[in-house]
Design an enzyme around this catalytic site. Structure first.
Site, PDB file in Angstrom:
ATOM      1  N   SER A 193      10.250  14.765   7.992  1.00 38.88           N
ATOM      2  CA  SER A 193      10.508  15.465   9.243  1.00 38.88           C
ATOM      3  C   SER A 193      11.110  14.486  10.238  1.00 38.88           C
ATOM      4  O   SER A 193      10.808  13.296  10.205  1.00 38.88           O
ATOM      5  CB  SER A 193       9.216  16.067   9.807  1.00 38.88           C
TER       6      SER A 193
ATOM      7  N   LYS B  53       4.338  19.160   3.949  1.00 43.07           N
ATOM      8  CA  LYS B  53       5.565  19.463   4.696  1.00 43.07           C
ATOM      9  C   LYS B  53       5.797  20.968   4.772  1.00 43.07           C
ATOM     10  O   LYS B  53       6.300  21.482   5.785  1.00 43.07           O
ATOM     11  CB  LYS B  53       6.763  18.775   4.022  1.00 43.07           C
TER      12      LYS B  53
ATOM     13  N   HIS C  86       3.568  22.177   7.461  1.00 40.14           N
ATOM     14  CA  HIS C  86       4.165  21.658   8.707  1.00 40.14           C
ATOM     15  C   HIS C  86       5.262  22.601   9.191  1.00 40.14           C
ATOM     16  O   HIS C  86       5.331  22.949  10.372  1.00 40.14           O
ATOM     17  CB  HIS C  86       4.716  20.261   8.442  1.00 40.14           C
ATOM     18  N   ASN C  87       6.138  23.032   8.273  1.00 46.01           N
ATOM     19  CA  ASN C  87       7.240  23.900   8.673  1.00 46.01           C
ATOM     20  C   ASN C  87       6.772  25.306   9.011  1.00 46.01           C
ATOM     21  O   ASN C  87       7.360  25.978   9.869  1.00 46.01           O
ATOM     22  CB  ASN C  87       8.300  23.933   7.578  1.00 46.01           C
TER      23      ASN C  87
ATOM     24  N   GLU D  78       5.694  25.012  12.455  1.00 47.06           N
ATOM     25  CA  GLU D  78       6.913  24.909  13.269  1.00 47.06           C
ATOM     26  C   GLU D  78       7.481  26.295  13.573  1.00 47.06           C
ATOM     27  O   GLU D  78       7.886  26.579  14.707  1.00 47.06           O
ATOM     28  CB  GLU D  78       7.929  24.072  12.506  1.00 47.06           C
ATOM     29  N   TYR D  79       7.500  27.180  12.565  1.00 44.84           N
ATOM     30  CA  TYR D  79       7.968  28.551  12.776  1.00 44.84           C
ATOM     31  C   TYR D  79       7.174  29.221  13.891  1.00 44.84           C
ATOM     32  O   TYR D  79       7.735  29.877  14.783  1.00 44.84           O
ATOM     33  CB  TYR D  79       7.799  29.371  11.494  1.00 44.84           C
TER      34      TYR D  79
END
Length: 308
Positions: A126, A178, A181-182, A185-186
């Site tokens: 990231s 990850k 993590h994403n 993030e969304y």
């Protein structure tokens, strides 16, 4: 002391900057890209970056045990590169997959490569286009022996040797971490978007969204890098009328939602954020037309024609 060396295949926006950051740290980077001109340009003026014309040249240039890092789009491109690399690497060599790949595929790949004596490490990366100057956040999965050879590179890529990187666990854990993590993030992006949309719609207050974003950056509980980026673009343009209301989604968001279903763990915010991205891509259009027609059917309500 022998100078660190690494092979890096994939010199896109992230891969190219990672090569530069490693070179700044004194690593000899054997860089390869499908377009040799990209590698050649990267190597120009930097003695620590060596442009290679083929993956064969990269592998031949590295001393054993080799560390070959792939920074390619997840899916077919990475799969093809892994198969190609597997035919070139030798027992004891280490293959690192830095793509935003699916963790289950990483586990399967590690098992396949282990049969050839090749060690596999999956690294979630990231930091985006800002990683060159700010460093990257790195989540690595693999066994201790494989990570021992990769950690020196993680320390150089991270913001500092003692932070910004983590041996998350066994193979697959890097990409799994990850992926989650994403998904987070969304959800964060969706919350900011909805909040600013609500303020933008309150026209009687004539709110200055740029000033509000800047205000929230200081001591607010919602301060974050996402808010920093939001404040930056709102300073230039608050109306965003020239921006198409379409948001792409990547594999990680979908995989996170599927993982939640598999585990039976409720993740409504992340899942709904993914659904909103689908909606922005026109995938809700037919359903909306259906709703309009049903409403007309039971209540005689008017239906708006296309283009009205």
């Amino acid at each position: 002391m022998t100078q660190l060396q690494i092979g890096l295949y994939g010199l896109g926006r992230m891969g190219g900057n990672m090569a530069k950051r490693l070179a700044r740290g004194g690593v000899t980077v054997y860089a390869y890209n499908r377009s040799f001109e990209v590698a050649e340009k990267l190597a120009a003026g930097d003695d620590n970056v060596r442009a290679c014309r083929s993956l064969e040249e990269v592998v031949a240039s590295l001393s054993a045990p080799r560390v070959l890092w792939l920074m390619l789009p997840s899916g077919p491109a990475t799969e093809a590169a892994i198969l190609q690399a597997a035919a070139l690497l030798e027992p004891g060599d280490i293959l690192v997959d830095g793509a935003n790949g699916y963790y289950k595929e990483a586990i399967a790949r590690a098992d396949q490569l282990a049969g050839q004596g090749i060690r596999f490490v999956d690294v979630g990366v990231s930091g985006g286009i800002w990683g060159l100057d700010n460093g990257y956040c790195l989540m690595a999965g693999g066994d201790e022996a494989a990570l021992a050879a990769v950690i020196p590179f993680l320390k150089l890529l991270a913001p500092a040797p003692d932070r910004g990187w983590l041996h998350a666990g066994p193979v697959g854990s890097g990409h799994f971490t990850k992926m989650v993590h994403n998904g987070i993030e969304y959800g964060m992006m969706q919350a900011f978007a909805e909040g600013f949309a609500l303020m933008q719609a309150k026209t009687e207050f004539e709110l200055d969204l740029a000033k509000i974003a800047e205000l929230w950056r200081h001591s607010s509980v919602v301060r974050s890098w996402l808010l920093d980026l939001t404040a930056d673009f709102l300073k230039a343009d608050q109306k965003l009328v020239d921006i198409a209301p379409v948001v792409a989604d990547s594999g990680e968001g979908r995989w996170t939602a599927l993982e939640a279903v598999e585990q039976g763990v409720p993740t409504p915010v992340m899942s709904l954020a993914l659904m909103m991205r689908f909606a922005s891509q026109g995938k809700n259009d037919y359903a909306a037309r259906m709703l309009a027609m049903m409403r007309k059917g039971f209540g005689g309500h008017a239906v708006q024609g296309k283009g009205e």
